[in-house]
Write an enzyme that holds these catalytic residues in place. Structure first.
Site, PDB file in Angstrom:
ATOM      1  N   ARG A  59       0.839  -1.210   0.000  1.00 58.53           N
ATOM      2  CA  ARG A  59       0.000   0.000   0.000  1.00 58.53           C
ATOM      3  C   ARG A  59       0.875   1.263   0.000  1.00 58.53           C
ATOM      4  O   ARG A  59       0.553   2.257  -0.638  1.00 58.53           O
ATOM      5  CB  ARG A  59      -0.959  -0.018   1.191  1.00 58.53           C
ATOM      6  CG  ARG A  59      -2.003  -1.130   1.057  1.00 58.53           C
ATOM      7  CD  ARG A  59      -3.005  -1.108   2.169  1.00 58.53           C
ATOM      8  NE  ARG A  59      -3.768   0.122   2.186  1.00 58.53           N
ATOM      9  CZ  ARG A  59      -4.402   0.606   3.266  1.00 58.53           C
ATOM     10  NH1 ARG A  59      -4.347  -0.051   4.410  1.00 58.53           N
ATOM     11  NH2 ARG A  59      -5.080   1.719   3.196  1.00 58.53           N
ATOM     12  N   ASP A  94      -3.282   7.473   3.298  1.00 61.03           N
ATOM     13  CA  ASP A  94      -2.462   7.975   2.184  1.00 61.03           C
ATOM     14  C   ASP A  94      -2.011   9.409   2.499  1.00 61.03           C
ATOM     15  O   ASP A  94      -2.415   9.999   3.500  1.00 61.03           O
ATOM     16  CB  ASP A  94      -3.232   7.885   0.849  1.00 61.03           C
ATOM     17  CG  ASP A  94      -4.456   8.805   0.790  1.00 61.03           C
ATOM     18  OD1 ASP A  94      -4.323  10.002   1.131  1.00 61.03           O
ATOM     19  OD2 ASP A  94      -5.548   8.346   0.398  1.00 61.03           O
ATOM     20  N   HIS A 109      -6.420   7.703  11.680  1.00 60.17           N
ATOM     21  CA  HIS A 109      -6.110   6.269  11.557  1.00 60.17           C
ATOM     22  C   HIS A 109      -4.647   6.014  11.191  1.00 60.17           C
ATOM     23  O   HIS A 109      -4.292   4.912  10.779  1.00 60.17           O
ATOM     24  CB  HIS A 109      -7.035   5.615  10.514  1.00 60.17           C
ATOM     25  CG  HIS A 109      -8.456   5.475  10.970  1.00 60.17           C
ATOM     26  ND1 HIS A 109      -9.489   5.133  10.133  1.00 60.17           N
ATOM     27  CD2 HIS A 109      -9.017   5.623  12.202  1.00 60.17           C
ATOM     28  CE1 HIS A 109     -10.626   5.092  10.818  1.00 60.17           C
ATOM     29  NE2 HIS A 109     -10.372   5.387  12.078  1.00 60.17           N
ATOM     30  N   CYS A 117       8.258   2.676  16.612  1.00 61.45           N
ATOM     31  CA  CYS A 117       9.040   1.639  17.281  1.00 61.45           C
ATOM     32  C   CYS A 117       8.336   1.254  18.569  1.00 61.45           C
ATOM     33  O   CYS A 117       8.098   2.106  19.434  1.00 61.45           O
ATOM     34  CB  CYS A 117      10.451   2.151  17.577  1.00 61.45           C
ATOM     35  SG  CYS A 117      11.426   0.932  18.476  1.00 61.45           S
ATOM     36  N   THR A 177     -16.990   8.933   3.011  1.00 59.25           N
ATOM     37  CA  THR A 177     -16.864   7.844   3.987  1.00 59.25           C
ATOM     38  C   THR A 177     -18.199   7.124   4.129  1.00 59.25           C
ATOM     39  O   THR A 177     -19.257   7.746   4.119  1.00 59.25           O
ATOM     40  CB  THR A 177     -16.321   8.354   5.349  1.00 59.25           C
ATOM     41  OG1 THR A 177     -16.317   7.264   6.284  1.00 59.25           O
ATOM     42  CG2 THR A 177     -17.131   9.504   5.923  1.00 59.25           C
TER      43      THR A 177
HETATM   44  P1  OAD Z   1     -15.230   2.898   2.680  1.00 62.00           P
HETATM   45  O1  OAD Z   1     -14.580   2.108   1.591  1.00 62.00           O
HETATM   46  O2  OAD Z   1     -15.960   2.160   3.737  1.00 62.00           O
HETATM   47  O3  OAD Z   1     -16.250   3.962   2.055  1.00 62.00           O
HETATM   48  C1  OAD Z   1     -15.882   4.808   1.005  1.00 62.00           C
HETATM   49  C2  OAD Z   1     -17.068   5.706   0.685  1.00 62.00           C
HETATM   50  O4  OAD Z   1     -16.678   6.566  -0.368  1.00 62.00           O
HETATM   51  C3  OAD Z   1     -18.324   4.951   0.188  1.00 62.00           C
HETATM   52  O5  OAD Z   1     -19.479   5.425   0.862  1.00 62.00           O
HETATM   53  C4  OAD Z   1     -18.373   5.279  -1.307  1.00 62.00           C
HETATM   54  O6  OAD Z   1     -19.714   5.403  -1.786  1.00 62.00           O
HETATM   55  C5  OAD Z   1     -17.699   6.649  -1.325  1.00 62.00           C
HETATM   56  N1  OAD Z   1     -17.057   6.949  -2.632  1.00 62.00           N
HETATM   57  C6  OAD Z   1     -16.478   6.117  -3.514  1.00 62.00           C
HETATM   58  N2  OAD Z   1     -16.026   6.770  -4.570  1.00 62.00           N
HETATM   59  C7  OAD Z   1     -16.299   8.087  -4.365  1.00 62.00           C
HETATM   60  C8  OAD Z   1     -16.079   9.286  -5.111  1.00 62.00           C
HETATM   61  N3  OAD Z   1     -15.469   9.273  -6.284  1.00 62.00           N
HETATM   62  N4  OAD Z   1     -16.516  10.450  -4.594  1.00 62.00           N
HETATM   63  C9  OAD Z   1     -17.141  10.494  -3.378  1.00 62.00           C
HETATM   64  N5  OAD Z   1     -17.388   9.395  -2.633  1.00 62.00           N
HETATM   65  C10 OAD Z   1     -16.959   8.207  -3.112  1.00 62.00           C
HETATM   66  O7  OAD Z   1     -14.071   3.824   3.300  1.00 62.00           O
HETATM   67  P2  OAD Z   1     -14.054   4.631   4.675  1.00 62.00           P
HETATM   68  O8  OAD Z   1     -15.410   5.092   5.040  1.00 62.00           O
HETATM   69  O9  OAD Z   1     -12.983   5.642   4.554  1.00 62.00           O
HETATM   70  O10 OAD Z   1     -10.018   2.002   8.819  1.00 62.00           O
HETATM   71  O11 OAD Z   1     -13.605   3.518   5.677  1.00 62.00           O
HETATM   72  C11 OAD Z   1     -13.433   3.871   7.026  1.00 62.00           C
HETATM   73  C12 OAD Z   1     -12.340   3.035   7.655  1.00 62.00           C
HETATM   74  O12 OAD Z   1     -12.621   1.652   7.433  1.00 62.00           O
HETATM   75  C13 OAD Z   1     -10.970   3.217   7.032  1.00 62.00           C
HETATM   76  O13 OAD Z   1     -10.275   4.343   7.542  1.00 62.00           O
HETATM   77  C14 OAD Z   1     -10.290   1.946   7.411  1.00 62.00           C
HETATM   78  C15 OAD Z   1     -11.387   0.989   7.069  1.00 62.00           C
HETATM   79  O14 OAD Z   1     -11.372  -0.236   7.659  1.00 62.00           O
HETATM   80  C16 OAD Z   1      -8.972   1.341   9.329  1.00 62.00           C
HETATM   81  O15 OAD Z   1      -8.231   0.642   8.641  1.00 62.00           O
HETATM   82  C17 OAD Z   1      -8.807   1.553  10.799  1.00 62.00           C
END
Ligand code: OAD
Length: 236
Positions: A59, A94, A109, A117, A177
């Site tokens: 990643r 990222d 996160h 470390c 999100t």
């Molecule tokens: P998700 O993959 O759960 O959700 C991404 C969201 O972005 C979804 O609701 C999509 O509809 C939306 N999306 C996709 N493409 C888009 C675009 N071009 N424009 C606008 N929206 C778009 O990701 P997160 O909500 O970030 O945590 O996930 C939350 C956490 O779950 C992450 O930080 C990670 C993961 O497990 C850890 O690893 C602790």
């Protein structure tokens, strides 16, 4: 929009999707190809550190082939030109917000480009692959460096600062999100109920928590975020 004095914006994987960074959920999501419990928990790291290090090495490497998009850049413009307080909180690991020009930013996160470390506690910038045998540059311990990433079961970073900002902001925006992961999914409630914020969801589609927001705007981040930023800046 009414005169604003303080804005908090929470971002998730959707803001980086159009840059080519995989989101987590959905048919092509990262969690379709990997089980969370194999790569994103402290137990997984204890059980199979090589697998976990490789997952984050891949990643981290992938960041060199992606670039910030118009949504990252619009948020950086908002930070520069908005005359009140501004805080960007991201769940993303990222570095596209920084490369897009943002600086008042909390990575709740963690970050792919930092390691920690577990022997001496040092947190260091890190660009290259990380291996178990890599010695800590500060204390020389081996098998002690880990990705500076919040795994499931661990406490996100900077929660006190984030909660204080949520309680005092007058606009809270949740962008890109899915609302699956707490505590971030609960920020809308903190901003509405502990603070008095107007709350807006910007996302490709309604998130799990969409009904908790005063207002929702749905579409690709590179379209809806620049338009939203323009609107805020024009109103001030
Ligand atoms: P998700 O993959 O759960 O959700 C991404 C969201 O972005 C979804 O609701 C999509 O509809 C939306 N999306 C996709 N493409 C888009 C675009 N071009 N424009 C606008 N929206 C778009 O990701 P997160 O909500 O970030 O945590 O996930 C939350 C956490 O779950 C992450 O930080 C990670 C993961 O497990 C850890 O690893 C602790």
């Amino acid at each position: 929009m009414a005169q604003l004095s303080s804005i908090v914006i929470l971002t998730g994987a959707g803001v980086s999707a159009e840059s080519g960074v995989q989101t987590f959920r959905g048919p092509d999501g990262l969690w379709e190809g990997h089980r969370v419990e194999d790569v994103a928990t402290p137990e997984a790291f204890a059980r199979d550190p090589v697998l976990v290090q490789n997952f984050y090495n891949m990643r981290r490497q992938a960041l060199s082939s992606v670039n910030p998009n118009a949504a990252h850049e619009a948020l950086a413009r908002l930070e520069r030109e908005f005359q009140g307080d501004f805080l960007l909180v991201t769940q993303n690991v990222d570095d596209l917000h920084e490369r897009g020009g943002s600086s008042n930013l909390i990575h709740m996160h963690g970050e792919l480009k930092r390691v920690r470390c577990e022997a001496c506690g040092a947190v260091m910038a890190w660009e290259i692959d990380l291996f178990q045998e890599t010695p800590c540059p500060k204390c020389t311990a081996t098998s002690a460096l880990r990705p500076h990433i919040v795994w499931f079961g661990e406490m996100p970073f900077a929660m006190h600062s984030i909660e204080a900002a949520l309680a005092s902001c007058d606009l809270f925006v949740s962008l890109g999100t899915s609302g699956n992961v707490y505590p971030a999914a609960g920020f809308v409630n903190l901003a509405r109920n502990y603070g008095r914020a107007h709350t807006i969801e910007l996302n490709l589609e309604p998130s799990l928590g969409a009904s908790q927001f005063h207002e929702c705007r749905h579409g690709p981040a590179t379209e809806i975020v620049p338009a939203f930023v323009e609107e805020i800046l024009e109103a001030q």
